[in-house]
Design a protein around this motif. Structure first.
Motif, PDB file in Angstrom:
ATOM      1  N   ALA A  85     -22.150 -19.337   8.136  1.00 18.20           N
ATOM      2  CA  ALA A  85     -21.025 -18.504   7.712  1.00 18.20           C
ATOM      3  C   ALA A  85     -21.500 -17.263   6.963  1.00 18.20           C
ATOM      4  O   ALA A  85     -20.890 -16.190   7.058  1.00 18.20           O
ATOM      5  CB  ALA A  85     -20.077 -19.319   6.832  1.00 18.20           C
ATOM      6  N   PHE A  86     -22.598 -17.400   6.232  1.00 18.88           N
ATOM      7  CA  PHE A  86     -23.177 -16.278   5.487  1.00 18.88           C
ATOM      8  C   PHE A  86     -23.567 -15.157   6.453  1.00 18.88           C
ATOM      9  O   PHE A  86     -23.248 -13.982   6.235  1.00 18.88           O
ATOM     10  CB  PHE A  86     -24.398 -16.775   4.713  1.00 18.88           C
ATOM     11  N   LEU A  87     -24.251 -15.508   7.544  1.00 19.06           N
ATOM     12  CA  LEU A  87     -24.676 -14.504   8.511  1.00 19.06           C
ATOM     13  C   LEU A  87     -23.495 -13.896   9.263  1.00 19.06           C
ATOM     14  O   LEU A  87     -23.491 -12.706   9.586  1.00 19.06           O
ATOM     15  CB  LEU A  87     -25.668 -15.104   9.500  1.00 19.06           C
ATOM     16  N   GLU A  89     -20.434 -13.436   8.117  1.00 22.80           N
ATOM     17  CA  GLU A  89     -19.711 -12.522   7.223  1.00 22.80           C
ATOM     18  C   GLU A  89     -20.555 -11.318   6.832  1.00 22.80           C
ATOM     19  O   GLU A  89     -20.061 -10.192   6.773  1.00 22.80           O
ATOM     20  CB  GLU A  89     -19.280 -13.284   5.964  1.00 22.80           C
ATOM     21  N   HIS A  90     -21.838 -11.534   6.606  1.00 20.94           N
ATOM     22  CA  HIS A  90     -22.687 -10.472   6.050  1.00 20.94           C
ATOM     23  C   HIS A  90     -23.252  -9.541   7.115  1.00 20.94           C
ATOM     24  O   HIS A  90     -23.332  -8.325   6.898  1.00 20.94           O
ATOM     25  CB  HIS A  90     -23.828 -11.097   5.252  1.00 20.94           C
ATOM     26  N   LEU A  91     -23.648 -10.093   8.279  1.00 26.61           N
ATOM     27  CA  LEU A  91     -24.310  -9.284   9.297  1.00 26.61           C
ATOM     28  C   LEU A  91     -23.489  -9.085  10.568  1.00 26.61           C
ATOM     29  O   LEU A  91     -23.915  -8.346  11.453  1.00 26.61           O
ATOM     30  CB  LEU A  91     -25.669  -9.899   9.654  1.00 26.61           C
ATOM     31  N   GLY A  92     -22.351  -9.740  10.666  1.00 27.47           N
ATOM     32  CA  GLY A  92     -21.510  -9.526  11.830  1.00 27.47           C
ATOM     33  C   GLY A  92     -21.820 -10.397  13.026  1.00 27.47           C
ATOM     34  O   GLY A  92     -21.447 -10.063  14.152  1.00 27.47           O
ATOM     35  N   PHE A  93     -22.500 -11.527  12.804  1.00 27.18           N
ATOM     36  CA  PHE A  93     -22.719 -12.470  13.902  1.00 27.18           C
ATOM     37  C   PHE A  93     -21.412 -13.178  14.248  1.00 27.18           C
ATOM     38  O   PHE A  93     -20.475 -13.221  13.442  1.00 27.18           O
ATOM     39  CB  PHE A  93     -23.774 -13.512  13.517  1.00 27.18           C
ATOM     40  N   GLU A  94     -21.383 -13.759  15.454  1.00 30.81           N
ATOM     41  CA  GLU A  94     -20.267 -14.589  15.870  1.00 30.81           C
ATOM     42  C   GLU A  94     -20.826 -15.874  16.476  1.00 30.81           C
ATOM     43  O   GLU A  94     -22.022 -15.979  16.759  1.00 30.81           O
ATOM     44  CB  GLU A  94     -19.405 -13.859  16.899  1.00 30.81           C
ATOM     45  N   VAL A  95     -19.957 -16.850  16.658  1.00 34.54           N
ATOM     46  CA  VAL A  95     -20.399 -18.130  17.224  1.00 34.54           C
ATOM     47  C   VAL A  95     -20.908 -17.923  18.650  1.00 34.54           C
ATOM     48  O   VAL A  95     -20.288 -17.236  19.461  1.00 34.54           O
ATOM     49  CB  VAL A  95     -19.247 -19.150  17.217  1.00 34.54           C
ATOM     50  N   GLU A 187     -33.106 -11.548   6.002  1.00 36.03           N
ATOM     51  CA  GLU A 187     -34.143 -10.624   6.483  1.00 36.03           C
ATOM     52  C   GLU A 187     -34.597 -10.995   7.890  1.00 36.03           C
ATOM     53  O   GLU A 187     -34.823 -10.121   8.736  1.00 36.03           O
ATOM     54  CB  GLU A 187     -35.331 -10.642   5.513  1.00 36.03           C
ATOM     55  N   TRP A 188     -34.729 -12.293   8.145  1.00 40.88           N
ATOM     56  CA  TRP A 188     -35.148 -12.780   9.468  1.00 40.88           C
ATOM     57  C   TRP A 188     -34.110 -12.439  10.532  1.00 40.88           C
ATOM     58  O   TRP A 188     -34.446 -12.083  11.669  1.00 40.88           O
ATOM     59  CB  TRP A 188     -35.349 -14.291   9.389  1.00 40.88           C
ATOM     60  N   ALA A 189     -32.827 -12.526  10.181  1.00 41.05           N
ATOM     61  CA  ALA A 189     -31.752 -12.366  11.165  1.00 41.05           C
ATOM     62  C   ALA A 189     -31.379 -10.914  11.420  1.00 41.05           C
ATOM     63  O   ALA A 189     -30.747 -10.623  12.450  1.00 41.05           O
ATOM     64  CB  ALA A 189     -30.511 -13.129  10.696  1.00 41.05           C
ATOM     65  N   GLU A 190     -31.749 -10.010  10.534  1.00 42.96           N
ATOM     66  CA  GLU A 190     -31.270  -8.625  10.623  1.00 42.96           C
ATOM     67  C   GLU A 190     -31.617  -7.938  11.943  1.00 42.96           C
ATOM     68  O   GLU A 190     -30.856  -7.110  12.432  1.00 42.96           O
ATOM     69  CB  GLU A 190     -31.820  -7.809   9.452  1.00 42.96           C
ATOM     70  N   SER A 191     -32.751  -8.287  12.525  1.00 48.92           N
ATOM     71  CA  SER A 191     -33.182  -7.607  13.749  1.00 48.92           C
ATOM     72  C   SER A 191     -32.972  -8.447  15.005  1.00 48.92           C
ATOM     73  O   SER A 191     -33.487  -8.120  16.074  1.00 48.92           O
ATOM     74  CB  SER A 191     -34.668  -7.233  13.638  1.00 48.92           C
ATOM     75  N   ARG A 192     -32.198  -9.533  14.898  1.00 47.55           N
ATOM     76  CA  ARG A 192     -32.037 -10.449  16.023  1.00 47.55           C
ATOM     77  C   ARG A 192     -30.691 -10.268  16.719  1.00 47.55           C
ATOM     78  O   ARG A 192     -29.675  -9.962  16.076  1.00 47.55           O
ATOM     79  CB  ARG A 192     -32.188 -11.901  15.551  1.00 47.55           C
TER      80      ARG A 192
END
Length: 215
Positions: A85-87, A89-95, A187-192
């Motif tokens: 949920a953090f990712l 809300e914070h980075l705009g990922f979806e399921v 940090e790991w997810a920002e470029s994925r």
């Protein structure tokens, strides 16, 4: 400072533990009359404070306070997968619904509690209730079965390209995740473009499949 996300039954246990250790904390819950707030009469949180306090809110508030306080521990006591949920809300990922299959491919079915809607829940005690304040020994006291590895290691094997956060036992039956691991996850997810993120202790775990939302 620590953060307790969820002010219900398990949040109450976390708050009692932190008070017994002399640690300050912030509790976040959508209900301003949650058990933790009522039991300890916590004041409203103010930005920059270093005293125990309360915030009415959810994931957005957690993210704001997390980066403000840089907590040592986050206690995920609400019934959601905080890391996923953090990712979102914070980075705009979806399921990423199909991504669950990548996780399931490496997990023994005998530990799978549920799978679907983007997440897989796993447990060495899949079908019964755990005993209160369990110390998570190598042999499960409920099933009598010896665990082949801590669940967080099994999850790492299942999703070698994912990000696995270990939940640390601070007392029997009470776990928390280190704030620094949440920061590393961001940090790991920002470029994925897609991400498998998991949180697991010695006995249980949850894996969530995410992908970057189309813009």
């Amino acid at each position: 400072m620590d953060i307790v996300f969820g002010g219900g039954k398990y949040g109450l246990e976390a708050a009692r533990h932190l008070i017994s250790e002399g640690r300050e904390f912030v509790v976040i819950d959508v209900d301003e009359n949650c058990p933790v707030r009522v039991n300890f009469d916590l004041p409203e949180y103010r930005k920059g404070t270093r005293k125990s306090s309360f915030v009415k809110g959810g994931m957005r508030e957690l993210i704001d306070i997390f980066f403000d306080l840089q907590p040592e521990y986050v206690f995920p006591t609400a019934p959601i997968h905080v890391a996923g949920a953090f990712l979102m809300e914070h980075l705009g990922f979806e399921v990423w619904y199909e991504g669950v299959d990548f996780a399931l491919a490496g997990i023994p079915m005998k530990v799978v509690v549920s799978a679907g809607r983007g997440s897989v829940v796993v447990s060495y005690n899949r079908d019964r209730d755990c005993i209160p304040k369990c110390r998570a020994p190598d042999v499960c006291p409920v099933t009598g079965i010896k665990k082949p590895a801590p669940m967080y290691e099994l999850v790492r094997f299942a999703v070698p390209d994912g990000f696995v956060i270990e939940s640390h036992y601070l007392q029997p039956g009470l776990g928390a995740i280190r704030g620094e691991r949440l920061r590393e996850m961001v940090e790991w997810a920002e470029s994925r473009e897609n991400a498998l993120v998991a949180t697991a202790c010695r006995c249980h775990g949850v894996i969530t499949a995410l992908r970057m939302a189309e813009r």
